[in-house]
Design a protein around this motif. Structure first.
Motif, PDB file in Angstrom:
ATOM      1  N   GLU A  16      -3.612  10.889   6.958  1.00 18.80           N
ATOM      2  CA  GLU A  16      -2.554   9.851   7.061  1.00 18.80           C
ATOM      3  C   GLU A  16      -3.145   8.441   7.099  1.00 18.80           C
ATOM      4  OE1 GLU A  16      -2.132  11.949  10.693  1.00 18.80           O
ATOM      5  OE2 GLU A  16      -1.377  10.146  11.689  1.00 18.80           O
ATOM      6  N   HIS A  17      -4.433   8.367   7.414  1.00 19.11           N
ATOM      7  CA  HIS A  17      -5.089   7.055   7.461  1.00 19.11           C
ATOM      8  C   HIS A  17      -5.764   6.701   6.135  1.00 19.11           C
ATOM      9  CE1 HIS A  17      -5.523   7.617  12.100  1.00 19.11           C
ATOM     10  NE2 HIS A  17      -4.313   7.187  11.748  1.00 19.11           N
ATOM     11  N   GLU A  18      -5.866   7.688   5.272  1.00 21.41           N
ATOM     12  CA  GLU A  18      -6.620   7.510   4.017  1.00 21.41           C
ATOM     13  C   GLU A  18      -6.134   6.294   3.219  1.00 21.41           C
ATOM     14  OE1 GLU A  18      -9.765   8.123   1.979  1.00 21.41           O
ATOM     15  OE2 GLU A  18      -9.322   9.689   3.467  1.00 21.41           O
ATOM     16  N   ALA A  19      -4.822   6.096   3.219  1.00 21.13           N
ATOM     17  CA  ALA A  19      -4.262   4.992   2.422  1.00 21.13           C
ATOM     18  C   ALA A  19      -4.797   3.631   2.884  1.00 21.13           C
ATOM     19  CB  ALA A  19      -2.749   5.004   2.510  1.00 21.13           C
ATOM     20  N   TYR A  20      -5.113   3.547   4.177  1.00 20.80           N
ATOM     21  CA  TYR A  20      -5.561   2.257   4.712  1.00 20.80           C
ATOM     22  C   TYR A  20      -7.068   2.052   4.605  1.00 20.80           C
ATOM     23  CZ  TYR A  20      -0.822   2.336   6.508  1.00 20.80           C
ATOM     24  OH  TYR A  20       0.539   2.406   6.604  1.00 20.80           O
ATOM     25  N   ILE A  45       0.852  -1.199   0.000  1.00 19.65           N
ATOM     26  CA  ILE A  45       0.000   0.000   0.000  1.00 19.65           C
ATOM     27  C   ILE A  45       0.890   1.252   0.000  1.00 19.65           C
ATOM     28  CG2 ILE A  45      -1.635   1.370   1.384  1.00 19.65           C
ATOM     29  CD1 ILE A  45      -2.897  -1.304   2.282  1.00 19.65           C
ATOM     30  N   ILE A  46       1.926   1.233   0.833  1.00 23.33           N
ATOM     31  CA  ILE A  46       2.854   2.380   0.897  1.00 23.33           C
ATOM     32  C   ILE A  46       3.539   2.579  -0.454  1.00 23.33           C
ATOM     33  CG2 ILE A  46       5.005   3.210   1.978  1.00 23.33           C
ATOM     34  CD1 ILE A  46       3.999   1.748   4.582  1.00 23.33           C
ATOM     35  N   TYR A  47       3.974   1.448  -1.057  1.00 27.36           N
ATOM     36  CA  TYR A  47       4.636   1.513  -2.371  1.00 27.36           C
ATOM     37  C   TYR A  47       3.670   2.077  -3.421  1.00 27.36           C
ATOM     38  CZ  TYR A  47       6.574  -0.217  -6.781  1.00 27.36           C
ATOM     39  OH  TYR A  47       7.034  -0.307  -8.063  1.00 27.36           O
ATOM     40  N   GLU A  48       2.457   1.603  -3.383  1.00 29.67           N
ATOM     41  CA  GLU A  48       1.424   2.038  -4.341  1.00 29.67           C
ATOM     42  C   GLU A  48       1.160   3.531  -4.181  1.00 29.67           C
ATOM     43  OE1 GLU A  48      -1.478   1.017  -7.335  1.00 29.67           O
ATOM     44  OE2 GLU A  48       0.084  -0.215  -6.417  1.00 29.67           O
ATOM     45  N   GLN A  49       1.093   3.966  -2.929  1.00 29.87           N
ATOM     46  CA  GLN A  49       0.822   5.378  -2.628  1.00 29.87           C
ATOM     47  C   GLN A  49       1.949   6.262  -3.179  1.00 29.87           C
ATOM     48  OE1 GLN A  49       0.554   6.284   1.528  1.00 29.87           O
ATOM     49  NE2 GLN A  49      -1.051   7.816   1.227  1.00 29.87           N
ATOM     50  N   LYS A  50       3.185   5.809  -2.965  1.00 33.43           N
ATOM     51  CA  LYS A  50       4.346   6.575  -3.449  1.00 33.43           C
ATOM     52  C   LYS A  50       4.320   6.664  -4.965  1.00 33.43           C
ATOM     53  CE  LYS A  50       7.759   5.965   0.212  1.00 33.43           C
ATOM     54  NZ  LYS A  50       8.898   5.165   0.635  1.00 33.43           N
ATOM     55  N   ARG A  51       3.973   5.531  -5.603  1.00 33.18           N
ATOM     56  CA  ARG A  51       3.936   5.476  -7.066  1.00 33.18           C
ATOM     57  C   ARG A  51       2.896   6.468  -7.612  1.00 33.18           C
ATOM     58  NH1 ARG A  51       2.063   2.148 -11.264  1.00 33.18           N
ATOM     59  NH2 ARG A  51       0.474   1.311  -9.896  1.00 33.18           N
ATOM     60  N   VAL A  52       1.752   6.500  -6.971  1.00 31.19           N
ATOM     61  CA  VAL A  52       0.677   7.411  -7.385  1.00 31.19           C
ATOM     62  C   VAL A  52       1.127   8.865  -7.202  1.00 31.19           C
ATOM     63  CG1 VAL A  52      -1.675   8.200  -6.836  1.00 31.19           C
ATOM     64  CG2 VAL A  52      -1.160   5.754  -6.947  1.00 31.19           C
ATOM     65  N   GLU A  53       1.771   9.135  -6.046  1.00 32.30           N
ATOM     66  CA  GLU A  53       2.240  10.498  -5.738  1.00 32.30           C
ATOM     67  C   GLU A  53       3.282  10.936  -6.767  1.00 32.30           C
ATOM     68  OE1 GLU A  53       1.523  10.382  -0.898  1.00 32.30           O
ATOM     69  OE2 GLU A  53       3.596  10.362  -1.679  1.00 32.30           O
ATOM     70  N   GLU A  54       4.176  10.000  -7.130  1.00 35.44           N
ATOM     71  CA  GLU A  54       5.210  10.324  -8.120  1.00 35.44           C
ATOM     72  C   GLU A  54       4.584  10.620  -9.473  1.00 35.44           C
ATOM     73  OE1 GLU A  54       8.730   7.601  -6.138  1.00 35.44           O
ATOM     74  OE2 GLU A  54       8.013   7.108  -8.152  1.00 35.44           O
TER      75      GLU A  54
END
Lengths: 172, 172
Positions: free
Chosen positions: B37-41, A158-167
Motif C-alpha cells: 500500500e506504500h509502494e505508490a509513494y 499519484i492516486i490518479y496515476e495508479q488507478k490509470r495504470v491499474e485500468e
C-alpha cells in the motif's frame, strides 16, 4: 570579500541555487544562466554581503526573485501567462515519462510556482519553515498551508496515476 | 507499520517535522521491503532524493573565469580608451605647431621660420619699391601743376597791369 571567500561562501551554494532556479524556470539551461547571472551580480556587490546575517537564505531569496523577474520579462516579451497549466502529458512526454519517478518530478513541475518552490525547499533541501518563509516573503503559517496543498495535490495525482495504470493493465 | 501510515497522513497535511520526514525518506528510499500500500509513494520520495543529486554544471573556476573575463573586458576597454584619448590629444597638440612651423611660398613648403621671415621681408621691400617707383610719374604731375599755377598767377598780374594802364589813360 576576496575571491577565495566568495568561492567558499557563495559559490558553494550553486547547486542549491541551481535546483531552485530549475524548479521555478522548469528549464535546466535557463537555470544555469540564472545562477551565473546571480553569482555575477553578487560578486559585484560582494562587500554588501558581509553585512548579511543568513547568507544561504539571502541567496535563495535573491535567486527566486531573479527567476520570477525572468519569467515576468519573458511573459512580457512573449505575451505568455505566468503559469502554464499542464494537464495530461502529450504522447511524446508519455514515452519520456514511463518511469513513475520522472512522472512525479513532472507532477511537481506542474504545481503553481509558489507551491513547487515550497515543496522542493522542504522535501529536497530539507529547509526549516522559517527559512522558507524568509525566502518566499511569506509567514510560516502561509508556508505550511502551501506545503500541505502541494503535497495533497501530488498525492491525488499519484492516486490518479495508479488507478490509470491499474485500468490499463486490467483492460490489457 | 501503523506508525508509517500515521506519519504519511501527517506528512500530507504538512505537519511533520524535519526529523519525521527524514524517517519517512529513509523508509521509502533505503528500504527494499515496504508494504504494497506504500509502494505508490516510494516514487515520490525517490524523486525528491534524485532531485537532491541535481547539480549545477557550472564549475567554480568557470564562474571566477567569467568574473575575470568581465574584469579583463573593463580593463581592456579603459586601456584602449585611454590610449585613443592620448593619441587624439597628441595629434591635437601637434597640429597647430605644424601649421606655425611652415609656410607655402610659390607652391614650395618652407620649414625654416627664419628663412621664411627674411623671404617675406625681402618681398615686402620689393613691393614697397614698386609702389615708390609707381608714384614717380605722379610727383612729376604735381610739379607741372605747380608750374601751371605760377604761370596762371603771372597771367592775373598781366591782366591787372593792363587794367591799371587802361584806367590811367582814361584819367589822362
Amino acid at each position: 570579500m576576496d575571491s577565495k571567500q566568495f568561492n567558499t561562501q557563495i559559490l558553494s551554494l550553486s547547486d542549491r541555487l541551481f535546483r531552485l532556479a530549475k524548479s521555478i524556470l522548469r528549464n535546466a539551461e535557463a537555470a544555469q544562466d540564472a545562477v551565473q547571472d546571480l553569482n555575477m551580480k553578487l560578486w559585484e556587490k560582494r562587500s554588501a554581503l558581509e553585512e548579511v546575517e543568513n547568507v544561504p537564505a539571502f541567496m535563495l531569496r535573491s535567486m527566486r526573485n531573479l527567476c520570477l523577474d525572468n519569467i515576468r520579462q519573458k511573459r512580457e516579451e512573449d505575451e505568455l501567462p505566468v503559469e502554464l497549466e499542464f494537464s495530461e502529458p502529450n504522447p511524446h512526454q508519455q514515452v519520456e515519462q514511463k518511469d513513475l519517478v520522472a512522472r512525479i518530478r513532472s507532477m511537481i513541475d506542474d504545481l503553481p510556482e509558489l507551491q513547487r518552490t515550497i515543496i522542493r525547499m522542504r522535501d529536497v533541501e530539507g529547509m526549516e519553515l522559517s527559512e522558507i518563509a524568509y525566502v518566499t516573503s511569506l509567514t510560516e503559517n502561509a508556508v505550511s498551508v502551501n506545503l500541505s496543498r502541494a503535497r495533497q495535490k501530488i498525492r491525488q495525482k499519484i492516486i490518479y496515476e495508479q488507478k490509470r495504470v491499474e485500468e490499463t493493465v486490467w483492460k490489457g | 507499520m501503523e506508525r508509517m501510515n500515521d506519519l504519511l497522513e501527517k506528512y500530507f497535511r504538512g505537519e511533520t517535522s524535519l526529523t519525521e520526514e527524514a524517517e519517512l525518506k529513509h523508509y521509502f528510499v533505503s528500504n527494499e521491503n515496504i508494504r504494497a500500500e506504500h509502494e505508490a509513494y516510494r516514487a515520490l520520495f525517490v524523486a525528491f532524493d534524485q532531485e537532491k543529486q541535481d547539480t549545477s554544471d557550472i564549475p567554480f573556476s568557470k564562474v571566477l573565469q567569467q568574473q575575470h573575463k568581465v574584469k579583463r573586458f573593463w580593463i581592456r576597454t579603459f586601456s584602449y580608451s585611454g590610449i585613443a584619448a592620448v593619441l587624439v590629444l597628441a595629434l591635437w597638440i601637434q597640429r597647430p605647431q605644424q601649421e606655425k612651423d611652415y609656410a607655402i611660398m610659390h607652391g614650395r613648403r618652407i620649414d625654416d621660420p627664419e628663412y621664411a621671415q627674411k623671404y617675406a621681408e625681402k618681398k615686402m621691400n620689393d613691393v614697397n619699391e614698386m609702389i615708390q617707383n609707381g608714384l614717380k610719374p605722379l610727383r612729376n604731375m604735381e610739379a607741372i601743376k605747380e608750374n601751371l599755377r605760377t604761370a596762371d598767377k603771372n597771367g592775373i598780374l598781366k591782366h591787372e597791369i593792363l587794367e591799371s594802364d587802361k584806367n590811367n589813360n582814361i584819367n589822362n
